[in-house]
Design a protein around this motif. Structure first.
Motif, PDB file in Angstrom:
ATOM      1  N   THR A   1       0.882  -1.255  -0.093  1.00  0.00           N
ATOM      2  CA  THR A   1      -0.020   0.100  -0.059  1.00  0.00           C
ATOM      3  C   THR A   1       0.936   1.283  -0.054  1.00  0.00           C
ATOM      4  OG1 THR A   1      -1.757  -0.916   1.247  1.00  0.00           O
ATOM      5  CG2 THR A   1      -1.818   1.145   1.322  1.00  0.00           C
ATOM      6  N   VAL A   2       1.702   1.340   0.927  1.00  0.00           N
ATOM      7  CA  VAL A   2       2.746   2.509   0.901  1.00  0.00           C
ATOM      8  C   VAL A   2       3.464   2.481  -0.338  1.00  0.00           C
ATOM      9  CG1 VAL A   2       2.592   2.587   3.595  1.00  0.00           C
ATOM     10  CG2 VAL A   2       4.293   1.383   2.379  1.00  0.00           C
ATOM     11  N   GLY A   3       4.058   1.676  -0.834  1.00  0.00           N
ATOM     12  CA  GLY A   3       4.816   1.569  -1.986  1.00  0.00           C
ATOM     13  C   GLY A   3       3.927   2.053  -3.225  1.00  0.00           C
ATOM     14  N   LEU A   4       2.828   1.545  -3.181  1.00  0.00           N
ATOM     15  CA  LEU A   4       1.929   2.223  -4.268  1.00  0.00           C
ATOM     16  C   LEU A   4       1.617   3.566  -4.104  1.00  0.00           C
ATOM     17  CD1 LEU A   4      -0.064   1.500  -6.681  1.00  0.00           C
ATOM     18  CD2 LEU A   4      -1.952   1.270  -5.193  1.00  0.00           C
ATOM     19  N   ILE A   5       1.048   4.133  -3.040  1.00  0.00           N
ATOM     20  CA  ILE A   5       0.608   5.463  -2.933  1.00  0.00           C
ATOM     21  C   ILE A   5       1.959   6.446  -2.757  1.00  0.00           C
ATOM     22  CG2 ILE A   5      -0.215   7.096  -1.354  1.00  0.00           C
ATOM     23  CD1 ILE A   5      -1.877   4.944  -0.147  1.00  0.00           C
ATOM     24  N   GLY A   6       3.231   5.932  -2.364  1.00  0.00           N
ATOM     25  CA  GLY A   6       4.454   6.708  -2.247  1.00  0.00           C
ATOM     26  C   GLY A   6       4.904   6.955  -3.890  1.00  0.00           C
ATOM     27  N   GLY A   7       4.397   5.880  -4.742  1.00  0.00           N
ATOM     28  CA  GLY A   7       4.950   5.910  -6.205  1.00  0.00           C
ATOM     29  C   GLY A   7       4.492   7.314  -6.952  1.00  0.00           C
ATOM     30  N   ILE A   8       3.269   7.981  -6.328  1.00  0.00           N
ATOM     31  CA  ILE A   8       2.761   9.157  -6.930  1.00  0.00           C
ATOM     32  C   ILE A   8       3.730  10.349  -6.808  1.00  0.00           C
ATOM     33  CG2 ILE A   8       0.443   8.172  -7.095  1.00  0.00           C
ATOM     34  CD1 ILE A   8      -0.207  10.393  -4.679  1.00  0.00           C
ATOM     35  N   THR A   9       4.580  10.318  -5.390  1.00  0.00           N
ATOM     36  CA  THR A   9       4.870  11.421  -4.943  1.00  0.00           C
ATOM     37  C   THR A   9       5.875  11.891  -5.667  1.00  0.00           C
ATOM     38  OG1 THR A   9       4.539  10.388  -2.757  1.00  0.00           O
ATOM     39  CG2 THR A   9       5.970  12.231  -2.803  1.00  0.00           C
TER      40      THR A   9
END
Length: 298
Positions: free
Chosen positions: A184-192
């Motif tokens: 989850t944090v990897g997926l969301i962090g990827g937009i940053t």
């Protein structure tokens, strides 16, 4: 070598260029909304994800945090000498000289140059400077008038600090994160990183400045002075490899856009600060290929 350097620099330039061109077309860009999403959701997830994935060397994290503090102190001393020599307002000119764009550009460049290992160290540098920016930086830009409680409130509202704390606790305790959490944090962090860079381009396109000569002077001191200080620190601490590379890249980053926002909020010469942001960013883009080439070669 040139192909490898281009592969590192081009994503940063292209993403920032997309934001710049987007702004110039007059199409609406919800910069405030995007910034809130990045700072409150994306960046914390990116920080936590990078710390969960990397088998970090705590001694190297300590060196990076120490280097970040020393760079800030050195730039503060250089800035004090400069503003007194030129008889300028320290509340306007000191923060841009001291606090660099270790988030939008710093995290991006170090990630493309050194991968996850570099990103974890760059996150440590970023968090250290973020803490100093929301304490010392606000104190300086407010002319010493800001109450410490207001600065503390600004700081504790930053979710990135809690993400860093959780990640460090899990590293120290050698805890393995659940698969659902890391995914989850990897997926969301990827937009940053893409959103940070696009927003940076939009911000640069909307800034205007007055004095090119003075802006160039402070921009050069921020980029090349920061690099010189970082180089000296690495030599004194005998740092090599990825740690050295991350410190040199982060120390040579341009003026942070946050400085413009704070200058506007506290009614400092925001147009002058905007000039240092724009000129220092252009200088950094010119310097980075050569710096990255050196770091790759060594």
């Amino acid at each position: 070598m040139l192909t490898e350097i281009f592969a590192i620099i081009s994503p940063v330039l292209i993403c920032a260029g997309i934001g710049f061109c987007w702004s110039k077309t007059g199409t609406d860009y919800p910069a405030d909304f995007i910034s809130r999403i990045v700072m409150n959701v994306g960046a914390p997830c990116l920080i936590l994800s990078s710390l969960l994935k990397v088998d970090a060397d705590f001694s190297q994290l300590g060196f990076v945090a120490e280097a970040a503090v020393i760079v800030v102190i050195a730039m503060l001393l250089m800035g004090l000498a400069m503003v007194r020599l030129l008889k300028l307002d320290g509340a306007t000119y000191l923060p841009p000289l001291i606090f660099a764009n270790t988030g939008n550009m710093g995290l991006s460049i170090t990630f493309f140059a050194f991968g996850d290992a570099g990103l974890a160290l760059a996150v440590c540098y970023f968090i250290t400077t973020l803490f100093l920016h929301f304490t010392l930086g606000i104190y300086l830009v407010s002319g010493g008038q800001g109450h410490w409680s207001d600065q503390l409130k600004e700081l504790v509202r930053q979710p990135v600090l809690y993400a860093m704390l959780v990640g460090m606790v899990m590293l120290f305790a050698d805890l393995e994160s659940p698969k659902w959490l890391s995914n989850t944090v990897g997926l969301i962090g990827g937009i940053t990183i893409p959103l940070m860079l696009i927003t940076l381009g939009v911000s640069l396109a909307s800034l205007q400045f007055e004095s090119l000569r003075r802006s160039s002077l402070f921009a050069a001191m921020r980029v090349f002075g920061g690099l010189a200080v970082g180089w000296l620190i690495c030599d004194l601490l005998d740092l090599t490899g990825v740690t050295r590379g991350v410190i040199l890249l982060q120390a040579s980053m341009p003026v942070a856009v946050f400085n413009y926002l704070f200058a506007h909020k506290y009614k400092r010469n925001a147009e002058e600060v905007a000039g240092t942001v724009i000129v220092s960013t252009l200088m950094a883009f010119a310097l980075l290929p050569f710096l990255v080439a050196h770091l790759i070669a060594t």
